[in-house]
Write a protein that holds these residues in place. Structure first.
Motif, short mmCIF file in Angstrom:
data_model
loop_
_atom_site.label_atom_id
_atom_site.label_comp_id
_atom_site.label_asym_id
_atom_site.label_seq_id
_atom_site.Cartn_x
_atom_site.Cartn_y
_atom_site.Cartn_z
N GLY A 1 0.83 -1.14 -0.03
CA GLY A 1 0.21 0.06 0.08
C GLY A 1 0.97 1.41 0.05
N ALA A 2 0.97 1.89 -1.26
CA ALA A 2 1.71 3.28 -1.49
C ALA A 2 0.71 4.18 -1.89
CB ALA A 2 2.85 3.18 -2.17
N ASP A 3 -0.54 4.01 -1.16
CA ASP A 3 -1.60 4.76 -1.83
C ASP A 3 -2.09 6.02 -0.82
OD1 ASP A 3 -2.32 2.88 0.24
OD2 ASP A 3 -4.27 2.67 -0.49
N GLY A 4 -0.98 6.59 -0.29
CA GLY A 4 -1.35 7.93 0.18
C GLY A 4 -1.86 7.95 1.53
N ALA A 5 -2.21 9.45 2.13
CA ALA A 5 -2.39 9.44 3.48
C ALA A 5 -3.70 8.90 4.02
CB ALA A 5 -2.41 11.00 3.78
N ARG A 6 -4.80 8.69 2.93
CA ARG A 6 -6.02 8.22 3.26
C ARG A 6 -6.17 6.63 2.82
NH1 ARG A 6 -6.97 13.27 1.50
NH2 ARG A 6 -8.21 14.80 3.11
N SER A 7 -4.89 6.13 2.91
CA SER A 7 -4.45 4.68 2.19
C SER A 7 -5.71 3.70 2.45
CB SER A 7 -3.47 4.24 2.91
OG SER A 7 -3.29 2.59 2.54
N LEU A 8 -6.20 3.08 1.32
CA LEU A 8 -7.52 2.27 1.44
C LEU A 8 -6.97 0.92 2.26
CD1 LEU A 8 -10.42 1.39 -0.39
CD2 LEU A 8 -8.80 -0.26 -0.37
N VAL A 9 -5.64 0.75 1.66
CA VAL A 9 -4.93 -0.70 2.02
C VAL A 9 -4.63 -0.52 3.63
CG1 VAL A 9 -2.80 -1.87 1.84
CG2 VAL A 9 -3.83 -0.90 -0.04
N ARG A 10 -4.31 0.66 4.14
CA ARG A 10 -4.11 0.43 5.47
C ARG A 10 -5.49 0.34 6.17
NH1 ARG A 10 -2.75 5.77 6.09
NH2 ARG A 10 -4.91 6.43 6.67
N GLN A 11 -6.33 1.02 5.81
CA GLN A 11 -7.76 0.96 6.43
C GLN A 11 -8.37 -0.39 6.37
OE1 GLN A 11 -10.37 4.11 4.80
NE2 GLN A 11 -8.89 5.56 4.80
N GLN A 12 -8.13 -0.99 5.08
CA GLN A 12 -8.53 -2.42 5.00
C GLN A 12 -8.06 -3.40 5.94
OE1 GLN A 12 -11.01 -3.91 2.53
NE2 GLN A 12 -12.39 -2.09 2.56
N ALA A 13 -6.45 -3.09 6.01
CA ALA A 13 -5.76 -4.08 6.94
C ALA A 13 -6.22 -3.67 8.40
CB ALA A 13 -4.41 -3.73 6.65
N GLY A 14 -6.75 -2.68 8.65
CA GLY A 14 -7.27 -2.65 10.16
C GLY A 14 -6.00 -1.96 11.04
N ILE A 15 -5.08 -1.18 10.29
CA ILE A 15 -4.03 -0.51 11.06
C ILE A 15 -4.40 0.56 11.58
CG2 ILE A 15 -1.79 -0.09 10.70
CD1 ILE A 15 -1.39 -2.23 8.64
N ASP A 16 -4.05 0.94 12.85
CA ASP A 16 -4.27 2.30 13.47
C ASP A 16 -3.29 3.13 12.87
OD1 ASP A 16 -6.36 1.16 14.99
OD2 ASP A 16 -4.92 0.93 16.66
#
Length: 492
Positions: free
Chosen positions: A155-170
């Motif tokens: 996930g190199a998809d920016g500050a509002r990263s969907l990858v980060r959100q979908q991964a459940g990472i705080d």
């Protein structure tokens, strides 16, 4: 499975991650939700350590991507810390690139995208990643309503990263308290070179020439500090105007420098957050997806690109089946090494925010004090130059050893060429400083042995693919060196 790795995000961090993985023999594709490359200059500052990393990537005639960017950019011998009057002198740094390179993000993305195109690595624009699932066998990424499969997802998809959100990472940190402005403009009467203005009554404004003849103008009005998060959101919801920018120029500099055209305008704030984890099984975060902060000295772009350099060789080793635990989940793992960098980045950008936007007489006094310490030279100036340039970063070694373990390797002279141009993403380099080349037999598919001219009293140094010293030795003990080589390049 379509590819080994899918990279979500086609900005500089995503493109460099893909380029380095490709150089290591990993199949990779980039998915970018926007319809095409951004035409906005955005991040314009590239520091020496980033250029050193880009030296690994070869193009036609053995030219390196760093060579291409330097030819297209504008080298500046000084960097600023919190736009203080005294600059940080880069000319004394031990690097082939003793300067800040002013180069628009559009140019950086163009050079990386062209490199990937020549290599046959696909970059798909207009491909919106909306979800993913993962298990022990791989990841399934939903993009434009269809599913693509890969072994890993970055996930190199920016500050509002969907990858980060979908991964459940705080994504923890501090909320914003100020709003700054930034614009790329055409000036008919520009100032001479880089200028920084600071006035505790009005605010801060900087003007930096860009390679295309235009100028980057950025700063903060005094009235736009000390805000609540709600006030920040309301302020940023207001569209920036040419009249407001012209008024800022006149208020801060006494004139508008012949402001003729505003090519791009935006705002920024000092939200400071970094991810609680950098890896979730087969999913990784890099760049703004992992850390955000006040834009200060171009560190966001450069730290993100260093994320890519740290991640790529380790992920490639894991995919190729030889990665030892120390680089997958151990002390030299991606998260173990890069999370502390993000924490330090958060701290120094918050400190810069305080120095830049404390518009009071006390704030002015603090700036004068810090500027005097930098102008004096010595430890303070050297430490700050090392932090911003990236050259001062060292990783904590997995075990006690030589003082150079974990440090960045300078561009050492080899019997044939120099170190940075011999590094490769898919192998370590064992620098042999002995007169009799006693370590030559330790060469293999994953370790290149190169004869080196004497340096720092060493007999040998094992250099990681990203240019950091894994181990260094002063005595020519072949068995000890061979054991360390196996520990870093062999999966038990």
């Amino acid at each position: 499975m379509s590819v080994d790795v899918i990279v979500a995000g086609g900005g500089p961090v995503g493109l460099l991650t893909a380029a380095l993985l490709d150089a290591a023999g990993v199949s990779v594709e980039v998915l970018e939700r926007k319809a095409g490359r951004s035409q906005l200059a955005k991040a314009t500052t590239m520091h020496p350590r980033t250029l050193e990393v880009l030296t690994q990537l070869r193009t036609e005639g053995d030219r390196r991507l760093s060579d291409l960017l330097v030819a297209l950019g504008h080298p500046v011998p000084q960097a600023h810390f919190a736009v203080l009057p005294a600059g940080l002198d880069y000319t004394r740094l031990d690097t082939p690139y003793p300067f800040v390179l002013i180069v628009p993000q559009t140019t950086t993305e163009q050079v990386l995208a062209d490199h990937l195109r020549r290599r046959g690595t696909p970059v798909h624009y207009g491909h919106d990643v909306t979800a993913f699932t993962q298990d022990a066998d791989g990841v399934r990424v939903t993009v434009n309503g269809r599913v693509r499969e890969a072994g890993y997802l970055v996930g190199a998809d920016g500050a509002r990263s969907l990858v980060r959100q979908q991964a459940g990472i705080d994504f923890r940190g501090t909320p914003p308290s100020m709003v700054g402005f930034v614009a790329d403009v055409t000036l008919t009467d520009p100032p001479d070179g880089v200028v920084h203005h600071w006035d505790h009554r009005h605010g801060q404004l900087s003007v930096i020439p860009l390679p295309d003849g235009n100028h980057r103008v950025f700063g903060t009005e005094a009235a736009d500090t000390g805000l609540t998060p709600g006030q920040v959101r309301a302020r940023q919801a207001q569209a920036p105007t040419v009249d407001a920018l012209r008024a800022n120029l006149r208020r801060m500099t006494g004139g508008d420098h012949g402001l003729r055209e505003v090519r791009w305008q935006s705002t920024a704030n000092d939200t400071t957050r970094h991810a609680a984890k950098y890896r979730s099984n087969r999913v990784f975060l890099a760049g703004d997806a992992a850390h955000v902060h006040l834009p200060a000295g171009g560190q966001g772009l450069n730290v993100g690109l260093q994320d890519a350099a740290n991640l790529a060789w380790k992920l490639a080793a894991e995919i190729h089946g030889w990665a030892p635990a120390v680089i997958t989940e151990g002390a030299a793992g991606y998260e173990s090494e890069r999370a502390p960098v993000a924490a330090e980045l958060a701290g120094n950008t918050l400190a810069q925010a305080a120095l830049m936007t404390t518009f009071t007489p006390a704030g002015a006094a603090l700036r004068d004090l810090m500027s005097a310490l930098i102008a004096k030279g010595g430890d303070t100036a050297d430490d700050l130059a090392g932090r911003l340039s990236g050259l001062g970063l060292s990783y904590v070694p997995p075990a006690p050893g030589h003082p150079l373990d974990g440090c960045r390797a300078p561009d050492l002279a080899l019997s044939d060429g120099t170190l940075h141009r011999r590094l490769a993403v898919d192998r370590f380099l064992l620098a042999d400083f002995t007169a009799g080349a006693v370590f030559t037999p330790l060469g293999s598919a994953r370790v290149e042995v190169a004869r080196a001219l004497p340096w720092s009293g060493l007999s040998a140094a094992l250099i990681r693919p990203d240019g950091y010293i894994a181990r260094a030795w002063t005595a020519p003990d072949v068995e000890e060196v061979a054991a360390a080589v196996r520990a870093w390049t062999t999966r038990p």
